[in-house]
Scaffold this motif. Sequence first.
Motif, PDB file in Angstrom:
ATOM      1  N   GLY A   1      -5.978   5.132  -0.956  1.00 23.45           N
ATOM      2  CA  GLY A   1      -7.015   5.081  -1.987  1.00 23.45           C
ATOM      3  C   GLY A   1      -7.262   3.664  -2.479  1.00 23.45           C
ATOM      4  N   LYS A   2      -6.186   2.898  -2.681  1.00 21.41           N
ATOM      5  CA  LYS A   2      -6.344   1.507  -3.132  1.00 21.41           C
ATOM      6  C   LYS A   2      -7.057   0.664  -2.077  1.00 21.41           C
ATOM      7  N   VAL A   3      -6.639   0.811  -0.835  1.00 24.27           N
ATOM      8  CA  VAL A   3      -7.250   0.029   0.244  1.00 24.27           C
ATOM      9  C   VAL A   3      -8.727   0.394   0.397  1.00 24.27           C
ATOM     10  N   LEU A   4      -9.023   1.696   0.420  1.00 23.81           N
ATOM     11  CA  LEU A   4     -10.396   2.133   0.613  1.00 23.81           C
ATOM     12  C   LEU A   4     -11.286   1.736  -0.564  1.00 23.81           C
ATOM     13  N   GLY A   5     -10.782   1.885  -1.786  1.00 18.50           N
ATOM     14  CA  GLY A   5     -11.579   1.536  -2.966  1.00 18.50           C
ATOM     15  C   GLY A   5     -11.973   0.072  -2.981  1.00 18.50           C
ATOM     16  N   ASN A   6     -11.016  -0.812  -2.729  1.00 23.93           N
ATOM     17  CA  ASN A   6     -11.324  -2.237  -2.743  1.00 23.93           C
ATOM     18  C   ASN A   6     -12.152  -2.654  -1.523  1.00 23.93           C
ATOM     19  N   THR A   7     -12.001  -1.950  -0.402  1.00 30.06           N
ATOM     20  CA  THR A   7     -12.850  -2.225   0.747  1.00 30.06           C
ATOM     21  C   THR A   7     -14.302  -1.887   0.444  1.00 30.06           C
ATOM     22  N   ILE A   8     -14.517  -0.764  -0.221  1.00 28.42           N
ATOM     23  CA  ILE A   8     -15.880  -0.385  -0.614  1.00 28.42           C
ATOM     24  C   ILE A   8     -16.470  -1.431  -1.551  1.00 28.42           C
ATOM     25  N   LEU A   9     -15.677  -1.881  -2.518  1.00 27.32           N
ATOM     26  CA  LEU A   9     -16.166  -2.889  -3.457  1.00 27.32           C
ATOM     27  C   LEU A   9     -16.534  -4.185  -2.740  1.00 27.32           C
ATOM     28  N   ALA A  10     -15.703  -4.596  -1.798  1.00 27.44           N
ATOM     29  CA  ALA A  10     -15.971  -5.825  -1.062  1.00 27.44           C
ATOM     30  C   ALA A  10     -17.240  -5.701  -0.226  1.00 27.44           C
TER      31      ALA A  10
ATOM     32  N   THR B   1      -9.373   6.290  -4.879  1.00 25.21           N
ATOM     33  CA  THR B   1     -10.486   5.424  -4.482  1.00 25.21           C
ATOM     34  C   THR B   1     -11.518   5.305  -5.595  1.00 25.21           C
ATOM     35  N   LEU B   2     -11.922   6.449  -6.151  1.00 28.87           N
ATOM     36  CA  LEU B   2     -12.903   6.439  -7.235  1.00 28.87           C
ATOM     37  C   LEU B   2     -12.351   5.720  -8.458  1.00 28.87           C
ATOM     38  N   ARG B   3     -11.060   5.893  -8.706  1.00 27.99           N
ATOM     39  CA  ARG B   3     -10.438   5.217  -9.858  1.00 27.99           C
ATOM     40  C   ARG B   3     -10.476   3.703  -9.665  1.00 27.99           C
ATOM     41  N   GLU B   4     -10.147   3.227  -8.468  1.00 30.78           N
ATOM     42  CA  GLU B   4     -10.179   1.787  -8.205  1.00 30.78           C
ATOM     43  C   GLU B   4     -11.585   1.233  -8.370  1.00 30.78           C
TER      44      GLU B   4
ATOM     45  N   VAL C   1     -19.563  -5.421  10.164  1.00 34.86           N
ATOM     46  CA  VAL C   1     -18.658  -4.511  10.872  1.00 34.86           C
ATOM     47  C   VAL C   1     -17.299  -5.165  11.079  1.00 34.86           C
ATOM     48  N   PHE C   2     -17.297  -6.412  11.548  1.00 38.33           N
ATOM     49  CA  PHE C   2     -16.033  -7.101  11.766  1.00 38.33           C
ATOM     50  C   PHE C   2     -15.307  -7.361  10.451  1.00 38.33           C
ATOM     51  N   PHE C   3     -16.063  -7.627   9.397  1.00 32.78           N
ATOM     52  CA  PHE C   3     -15.436  -7.830   8.088  1.00 32.78           C
ATOM     53  C   PHE C   3     -14.710  -6.568   7.644  1.00 32.78           C
ATOM     54  N   LEU C   4     -15.301  -5.406   7.904  1.00 36.79           N
ATOM     55  CA  LEU C   4     -14.673  -4.143   7.506  1.00 36.79           C
ATOM     56  C   LEU C   4     -13.295  -3.996   8.136  1.00 36.79           C
ATOM     57  N   PHE C   5     -13.193  -4.211   9.443  1.00 35.48           N
ATOM     58  CA  PHE C   5     -11.908  -4.057  10.117  1.00 35.48           C
ATOM     59  C   PHE C   5     -10.942  -5.160   9.710  1.00 35.48           C
ATOM     60  N   GLY C   6     -11.453  -6.382   9.599  1.00 33.45           N
ATOM     61  CA  GLY C   6     -10.579  -7.486   9.196  1.00 33.45           C
ATOM     62  C   GLY C   6     -10.035  -7.303   7.794  1.00 33.45           C
ATOM     63  N   PHE C   7     -10.870  -6.812   6.891  1.00 33.60           N
ATOM     64  CA  PHE C   7     -10.417  -6.621   5.519  1.00 33.60           C
ATOM     65  C   PHE C   7      -9.407  -5.480   5.422  1.00 33.60           C
ATOM     66  N   LEU C   8      -9.578  -4.444   6.246  1.00 28.83           N
ATOM     67  CA  LEU C   8      -8.593  -3.357   6.245  1.00 28.83           C
ATOM     68  C   LEU C   8      -7.205  -3.882   6.606  1.00 28.83           C
ATOM     69  N   ILE C   9      -7.156  -4.796   7.576  1.00 29.28           N
ATOM     70  CA  ILE C   9      -5.867  -5.398   7.945  1.00 29.28           C
ATOM     71  C   ILE C   9      -5.291  -6.184   6.787  1.00 29.28           C
ATOM     72  N   LEU C  10      -6.116  -7.036   6.176  1.00 31.81           N
ATOM     73  CA  LEU C  10      -5.641  -7.852   5.060  1.00 31.81           C
ATOM     74  C   LEU C  10      -5.272  -6.986   3.855  1.00 31.81           C
TER      75      LEU C  10
ATOM     76  N   ALA D   1      -4.040  -3.964   3.847  1.00 30.69           N
ATOM     77  CA  ALA D   1      -2.715  -3.376   4.076  1.00 30.69           C
ATOM     78  C   ALA D   1      -1.618  -4.409   3.806  1.00 30.69           C
ATOM     79  N   ILE D   2      -1.847  -5.647   4.241  1.00 30.35           N
ATOM     80  CA  ILE D   2      -0.843  -6.697   4.017  1.00 30.35           C
ATOM     81  C   ILE D   2      -0.716  -7.002   2.535  1.00 30.35           C
ATOM     82  N   TRP D   3      -1.844  -7.095   1.823  1.00 27.76           N
ATOM     83  CA  TRP D   3      -1.793  -7.368   0.385  1.00 27.76           C
ATOM     84  C   TRP D   3      -1.048  -6.257  -0.363  1.00 27.76           C
ATOM     85  N   ALA D   4      -1.289  -4.997   0.022  1.00 27.76           N
ATOM     86  CA  ALA D   4      -0.601  -3.883  -0.638  1.00 27.76           C
ATOM     87  C   ALA D   4       0.902  -3.964  -0.405  1.00 27.76           C
ATOM     88  N   VAL D   5       1.305  -4.320   0.812  1.00 32.07           N
ATOM     89  CA  VAL D   5       2.737  -4.474   1.104  1.00 32.07           C
ATOM     90  C   VAL D   5       3.331  -5.610   0.275  1.00 32.07           C
TER      91      VAL D   5
END
Length: 415
Positions: free
Chosen positions: A247-256, A35-38, A292-301, A303-307
């Motif tokens: 870590g990738k998902v959390l790091g980019n979520t924090i940035l967003a 996460t910190l690296r991202e 708040v809704f953006f946080l949950f929505g972005f977590l879904i997206l 995960a899909i982007w990482a896949v």
Amino acid sequence: MSTETRVKNRDGSAPSPQDARPRSAGTQPPWLIVTLREVMIKVRDRSYAISTLVTLVLIVAGIVFNAFVMNRGDDYIVAVQSDSATTVVQLADEAGRADDGNVTFTAVEAGSDDAAVDLVRAEEADAALLQGAGGAWQLTGNTEIDSGISQLVGEALNAFVLESNAAAVGTTAEQLLSGAELEQTLLEGSAENQLLATIAGFVFSFLFYMASIIFGMAIANSVVEEKQNRVVEILATAIPIRQLLYGKVLGNTILAMVQLALYGGAALLALNLTGTADLVGSIIPASGWFLVFFLFGFLILAAIWAVLGSLASRPEDLNNNSTPVMALIFGALFVGLFASGQFLVIASYIPVVSSVAMPIRVLNSPVALWEPLLSLVIALAAAVALLHLGEKIYRRAVMQGGGALSLRKAMKLEQ
């Protein structure tokens, strides 16, 4: 002749598999290190910093320009030839000052109709208000007639003619229009909130669209690059694959989230400095729900982007398999811009799309507290499920070289 280098421990024994795995410094969990690296990679990226700064400047400049346009006064000069026309222009001036206080009309008397038209042709008057022999009125402009002139002068002329005709039959305009008052009411919400919801819907949709694509593509491209350069094989010897994904998902979520907070803070600061923050108090609660809704929505997206990144073998493959996630993002954009009524209610419970739909509903009309909470529970359940599914696909596909994989082939791979 080949030489083989053997590594031994100090006591002469062979190293164990655990000894062969690189150890991370400190006691930080692997997902936190990723996460910190991202975050640090993105923060140090000059293009990212420049684009964020440019966007902040554009937001502030847009609000300042809008405040300048709203506060700028419009002064119209209308050439007239009769006392009746002068009275109409005076009524238009009163209406302009009463509406927003910065629209004024000045009547310039001319000796004849031709003289009034000459004033317009010489650009000494914005328009000429003339009355023909049969009583017909004519508003004359040079190359065009400003909408502000035509609207207010037209309304003033209607009021003047109505008052004149009423006096001719021995009554008043108020008596003639008695019982014609039309009061408009809404069963839910208010007209003011509808306007705010329209503006906020555009802003929320645009921010969600940009953040989902920018940071979502960053996740996918990062996965593809590590897979293409075989860096992921090295990382897999140090940390579990699922920790790499988290870590990738959390790091980019924090940035967003940080970027959205910066944009919102800059907008609120500009609104307060320009004195146009009268309705900000109504938007702030909806903005909180949006985050708040953006946080949950972005977590879904995310995960899909990482896949999608793990299924691709090169960046070009992302263009071919990103249709599903782009459809979700465009769906949220469409809902934020155009949805209304029952369709908006249904959309506010659909994960990802609800990131935009529910905050608009909160702003547009009274919504019971259980409705956004229920929508959040649905979005959270979808995020957990997709992260779990995405982790399984990610672990199977990210270590596979060669060409791009389909979702069906990835699910058949051994972990």
